[in-house]
Design an enzyme around this catalytic site. Structure first.
Site, PDB file in Angstrom:
ATOM      1  N   ASP A  11      28.443  36.840  25.596  1.00 59.76           N
ATOM      2  CA  ASP A  11      27.440  37.135  24.571  1.00 59.76           C
ATOM      3  C   ASP A  11      27.301  35.891  23.697  1.00 59.76           C
ATOM      4  O   ASP A  11      27.862  34.824  24.007  1.00 59.76           O
ATOM      5  CB  ASP A  11      27.797  38.421  23.797  1.00 59.76           C
ATOM      6  N   CYS A  67      33.505  36.878  24.973  1.00 60.41           N
ATOM      7  CA  CYS A  67      32.833  37.349  23.759  1.00 60.41           C
ATOM      8  C   CYS A  67      33.663  36.853  22.578  1.00 60.41           C
ATOM      9  O   CYS A  67      34.451  35.921  22.733  1.00 60.41           O
ATOM     10  CB  CYS A  67      32.632  38.869  23.767  1.00 60.41           C
ATOM     11  N   GLY A  68      33.490  37.442  21.410  1.00 60.30           N
ATOM     12  CA  GLY A  68      34.240  36.965  20.254  1.00 60.30           C
ATOM     13  C   GLY A  68      35.734  37.156  20.424  1.00 60.30           C
ATOM     14  O   GLY A  68      36.533  36.259  20.151  1.00 60.30           O
ATOM     15  N   THR A  69      36.116  38.332  20.877  1.00 58.01           N
ATOM     16  CA  THR A  69      37.536  38.668  21.058  1.00 58.01           C
ATOM     17  C   THR A  69      37.964  38.807  22.514  1.00 58.01           C
ATOM     18  O   THR A  69      39.167  38.831  22.799  1.00 58.01           O
ATOM     19  CB  THR A  69      37.842  40.012  20.381  1.00 58.01           C
ATOM     20  N   HIS A 100      50.321  40.742  39.567  1.00 57.08           N
ATOM     21  CA  HIS A 100      50.686  42.166  39.613  1.00 57.08           C
ATOM     22  C   HIS A 100      49.497  43.122  39.590  1.00 57.08           C
ATOM     23  O   HIS A 100      49.603  44.224  40.129  1.00 57.08           O
ATOM     24  CB  HIS A 100      51.618  42.512  38.447  1.00 57.08           C
ATOM     25  N   ASN A 101      48.396  42.757  38.920  1.00 53.33           N
ATOM     26  CA  ASN A 101      47.265  43.685  38.757  1.00 53.33           C
ATOM     27  C   ASN A 101      46.054  43.295  39.602  1.00 53.33           C
ATOM     28  O   ASN A 101      45.035  43.996  39.571  1.00 53.33           O
ATOM     29  CB  ASN A 101      46.814  43.770  37.293  1.00 53.33           C
ATOM     30  N   ARG A 134      54.327  46.404  46.524  1.00 52.88           N
ATOM     31  CA  ARG A 134      54.367  47.545  45.603  1.00 52.88           C
ATOM     32  C   ARG A 134      53.250  47.463  44.569  1.00 52.88           C
ATOM     33  O   ARG A 134      52.799  48.488  44.043  1.00 52.88           O
ATOM     34  CB  ARG A 134      55.725  47.635  44.914  1.00 52.88           C
ATOM     35  N   HIS A 135      52.801  46.255  44.285  1.00 50.22           N
ATOM     36  CA  HIS A 135      51.729  46.098  43.303  1.00 50.22           C
ATOM     37  C   HIS A 135      50.393  46.596  43.862  1.00 50.22           C
ATOM     38  O   HIS A 135      49.560  47.089  43.112  1.00 50.22           O
ATOM     39  CB  HIS A 135      51.636  44.647  42.853  1.00 50.22           C
TER      40      HIS A 135
HETATM   41  C1  RB5 Z   1      30.065  39.996  18.328  1.00 52.57           C
HETATM   42  O1  RB5 Z   1      30.014  39.824  16.961  1.00 52.57           O
HETATM   43  C2  RB5 Z   1      31.388  40.599  18.742  1.00 52.57           C
HETATM   44  O2  RB5 Z   1      31.472  41.917  18.299  1.00 52.57           O
HETATM   45  C3  RB5 Z   1      31.554  40.537  20.248  1.00 52.57           C
HETATM   46  O3  RB5 Z   1      31.421  39.224  20.659  1.00 52.57           O
HETATM   47  C4  RB5 Z   1      32.901  40.997  20.787  1.00 52.57           C
HETATM   48  O4  RB5 Z   1      33.944  40.333  20.161  1.00 52.57           O
HETATM   49  C5  RB5 Z   1      33.111  42.433  20.882  1.00 52.57           C
HETATM   50  O5  RB5 Z   1      34.149  42.917  21.362  1.00 52.57           O
END
Ligand code: RB5
Length: 146
Positions: A11, A67-69, A100-101, A134-135
């Site tokens: 994003d 994204c941001g996080t 593992h995943n 096993r994974h």
């Molecule tokens: C955008 O501001 C932010 O909410 C988005 O990038 C993201 O981090 C959401 O999880």
């Protein structure tokens, strides 16, 4: 997981880091399928995650979402059966989620992880093999019986 093509998407909050990762992969000769966004104009991350997941599932390639996080992208991506998305803030998490995943979508947060660490995490994502055994059984158990 060595793949000659990688899908990527972000994003607006992940656009700058997406471009950094894309350039690094292209510099390694990897074909990058960019599903957007292409600007820093505000946009909705679920739509990008959905486009990315459709590309990953239809082409059988790994994907990267920013994204941001990294969290919203991972939540949206993990609603697709067959997608195993993981938010990684360090190389160890990424190595283990590959081993593992069998993680097939790496999620990163531009507001959380610096460029150098993100590039290191990407390297582990692209170059760590799933251990199977096993994974594999545990991965198979992820989709609940309906
Ligand atoms: C955008 O501001 C932010 O909410 C988005 O990038 C993201 O981090 C959401 O999880």
């Amino acid at each position: 997981m060595s793949s000659t093509t990688v899908a990527i998407g972000s994003d607006h909050a992940g656009f700058r880091l997406k471009e950094v990762l894309k350039a690094a992969m292209q510099g390694q000769g990897i074909e990058v399928l960019d599903v957007g966004t292409m600007t820093t104009d505000s946009c909705d991350y679920p739509a990008i995650a959905q486009d990315l997941c459709r590309a990953v599932l239809s082409r059988g390639v790994p994907g990267v979402l920013v994204c941001g996080t990294g969290i919203g992208m991972s939540m949206a991506a993990n609603r697709f059966p067959g997608i195993r998305a993981a938010v990684c803030a360090n190389a160890y998490q990424c190595e283990m989620t590959r081993r593992h995943n069998d993680c097939n979508v790496l999620c990163l947060g531009e507001r959380v992880t610096g460029d150098g660490a993100a590039l290191q995490i990407l390297d582990f994502f692209l170059n760590t093999e799933f251990e199977g055994g096993r994974h594999q059984r545990r991965v198979d158990l992820m989709d609940p019986a309906s």
